[in-house]
Scaffold this active site. Sequence first.
Site, PDB file in Angstrom:
ATOM      1  CG  HIS A   1       5.838 -13.435  -5.849  1.00  0.00           C
ATOM      2  ND1 HIS A   1       7.033 -14.057  -5.693  1.00  0.00           N
ATOM      3  CD2 HIS A   1       5.980 -12.195  -5.298  1.00  0.00           C
ATOM      4  CE1 HIS A   1       7.867 -13.241  -5.090  1.00  0.00           C
ATOM      5  NE2 HIS A   1       7.255 -12.112  -4.822  1.00  0.00           N
TER       6      HIS A   1
ATOM      7  CG  HIS B   1      10.876 -11.704  -3.829  1.00  0.00           C
ATOM      8  ND1 HIS B   1       9.988 -10.867  -4.470  1.00  0.00           N
ATOM      9  CD2 HIS B   1      11.776 -12.088  -4.768  1.00  0.00           C
ATOM     10  CE1 HIS B   1      10.352 -10.755  -5.743  1.00  0.00           C
ATOM     11  NE2 HIS B   1      11.440 -11.473  -5.940  1.00  0.00           N
TER      12      HIS B   1
ATOM     13  CG  HIS C   1       5.458   0.704  -9.577  1.00  0.00           C
ATOM     14  ND1 HIS C   1       6.242   1.125  -8.528  1.00  0.00           N
ATOM     15  CD2 HIS C   1       5.558  -0.652  -9.590  1.00  0.00           C
ATOM     16  CE1 HIS C   1       6.806   0.076  -7.949  1.00  0.00           C
ATOM     17  NE2 HIS C   1       6.397  -1.022  -8.561  1.00  0.00           N
TER      18      HIS C   1
ATOM     19  CG  PHE D   1      -2.232  -0.856   0.898  1.00  0.00           C
ATOM     20  CD1 PHE D   1      -2.487  -1.383  -0.367  1.00  0.00           C
ATOM     21  CD2 PHE D   1      -3.150  -1.124   1.919  1.00  0.00           C
ATOM     22  CE1 PHE D   1      -3.621  -2.162  -0.620  1.00  0.00           C
ATOM     23  CE2 PHE D   1      -4.289  -1.894   1.677  1.00  0.00           C
ATOM     24  CZ  PHE D   1      -4.521  -2.412   0.419  1.00  0.00           C
TER      25      PHE D   1
ATOM     26  CG  ASP E   1       3.344  -9.095  -5.397  1.00  0.00           C
ATOM     27  OD1 ASP E   1       3.519  -8.118  -4.653  1.00  0.00           O
ATOM     28  OD2 ASP E   1       4.256  -9.632  -6.049  1.00  0.00           O
TER      29      ASP E   1
HETATM   30  O1  DOR Z   1       7.201  -6.802  -8.988  1.00  0.00           O
HETATM   31  C1  DOR Z   1       7.383  -6.586  -7.799  1.00  0.00           C
HETATM   32  N1  DOR Z   1       6.995  -5.431  -7.228  1.00  0.00           N
HETATM   33  N2  DOR Z   1       8.012  -7.505  -7.049  1.00  0.00           N
HETATM   34  C2  DOR Z   1       8.402  -7.245  -5.799  1.00  0.00           C
HETATM   35  O2  DOR Z   1       9.021  -8.073  -5.197  1.00  0.00           O
HETATM   36  C3  DOR Z   1       8.147  -5.928  -5.193  1.00  0.00           C
HETATM   37  C4  DOR Z   1       7.018  -5.275  -5.826  1.00  0.00           C
HETATM   38  C5  DOR Z   1       6.920  -3.822  -5.458  1.00  0.00           C
HETATM   39  O3  DOR Z   1       6.941  -3.497  -4.277  1.00  0.00           O
HETATM   40  O4  DOR Z   1       6.764  -2.987  -6.384  1.00  0.00           O
HETATM   41 ZN    ZN Z   2       5.206  -8.222  -3.247  1.00  0.00          ZN
HETATM   42 ZN    ZN Z   3       8.084 -10.348  -3.908  1.00  0.00          ZN
END
Ligand code: DOR
Ligand code: ZN
Ligand code: ZN
Length: 414
Positions: free
Chosen positions: A214, A168, A284, A56, A280
Site C-alpha cells: 500500500h 507494512h 470492519h 478475510f 488490502d
Molecule cells: O487499514 C488497515 N487495516 N491497515 C492495516 O495495516 C491492517 C488493516 C486491517 O487488518 O484492518
Molecule cells: Zn493489509
Molecule cells: Zn498494512
Amino acid sequence: MIIKGTAYVKGEYENCYIGIEEKNIDFVKKSLKTTEEVKKFDGVILPAGTDLHVHFRDPGMTKKEDFHTGSMSAACGGITTVMDMPNTDPPTNTYGRLKEKIKIGENKSVIDFGLYGLLSEEIEDMKELTDFFKVYMAPSTSAERLEEAELMGLLQKAGSLGAKVAFHCEDENFFEEDSFEDLSEFNKSRPLESELNCIDKLDDLPCEEKYICHLTTRESLERVDDLGYIGEATPHHLFLSTDAFLGPYGKVNPPLRSHMKQYELWEDFERGRLDIVASDHAPHLEKEKEEIKQAPSGVPGVETMYPLLLNEVARGRVSISNVIDMVALNPAKRLGLKKGKIEEGYRSDLIQIEFRDNEPIDSDKLHYKCGWTPFEGFQGIFPKKVLSKGEVIVEDKQFVGEKGEGEYLKKNNI
Ligand code: DOR
Ligand code: ZN
Ligand code: ZN
C-alpha cells in the site's frame, strides 16, 4: 470446452477460439474447424485477477468476513486467486495455526488461495507451508510491531530460507496519534514522512526481495523503484483522497492522502511505474466505524478493485495493458503461477465483460459480510462471467460456484 469471442491476447484484442482442457488453456486459435460445441462469449474476454493482499478475518473475526463471503466477493469482482494476511485471531504465526487456516480455506473458499505467515520465531517450520511472510513495521489494526533486534534476527533467517517478505511500511516515531478529532486530522496524524522514512530504513534490513504494501504517493513509489523493491498500491489510495467525505469510514492505514498526491499516483500508474495493485480488503462492521477515535482502520475492496479499474479503461484514463499487468499478470508471477495471460498452458481463469456495461457500485449488490463500501456510487464494470480453473463460477453477474472449490496454493506446486 471451446469458447469463441474477442479476447485480450498478447497485448491486443483478437477474435479467437479458446480451447479449455481441465484447468488450463489448451489452445488459442484464430480459426478452427470442429464438431465440438463452441460457446460464444459476447463483449471482451480478459484474464481474471490475482489479489495479493486481502484480510478475510478467518479465524477469529468472522463477524466482519470469513473465507466463504470474502472469496465469493473476490470471485464476483473477477478475482480468482487471493493471498490472505496473517493478522487474524489468533495471528497466523505458527506452523499449527497456518495448518488450521489452510483447513478453513479448503472448506470455505470458492477460489484458490495462498496464505502469508506472520514473521515469527517459527518461520522455519512455517516455511514448509508457505514462502510468503508479512512484517508490520508499525502497529496497525490487530497487528503489533516487532522489536528492532528481533526483527533483524528474523529477517536474517527469512533471507537465508529464501522467504518472500511483504512490509507494512510506517514509522511510528512520526505518528501524532490521539490528536485527531476527524478524518482529516487522523490522516495528518500518520504523515507521509512516516511512510518515506520507513521505506528508507528497509535498506539496512537483511532480506533479499522486498515487497512494499500500500504505497500512497509518487515519492514512495520513486524510492521503492530506486531501491529495486516491488511496489503495491491500493484502489482506495487511487480512488479516494482526504477530500472524500467518508468520516471514520475512510480511516485506513496508511491514511488517504491529498487529491494532488492521488492524481500523481494515477500518472505513475499509467507510466507503468507501479508493479501491483492489490485491494488490502480490510472489512470492519459499520457499527465499529461510527466514531473516528474508536474506529479500526481499514476499508473493504476486493470485489470492486478490478471493476473500478476497468471503468477507468473504458473512460480512457488508463490502458488495458497496465491494468492487466498490475491486477493479473504481475501478481500471478510473484506467486509463480501460470495465470494472467490468455495463452496456451496458462490457467483458464477468465472474465467476460462489456466495456459499456458500467454501473454505480451498490453495497446491496456486493457480497461482503460488512455490508458497506467506501466506493458507493462510483462507476464499476463487473464481470458477467467468471471462469476459475475452467469452471464457470459467475454467470450473469450471479455467483454460481461452490464452497470448498478453492485449493491451497501449495509451495512449489502452484
Ligand atoms: O487499514 C488497515 N487495516 N491497515 C492495516 O495495516 C491492517 C488493516 C486491517 O487488518 O484492518
Ligand atoms: Zn493489509
Ligand atoms: Zn498494512
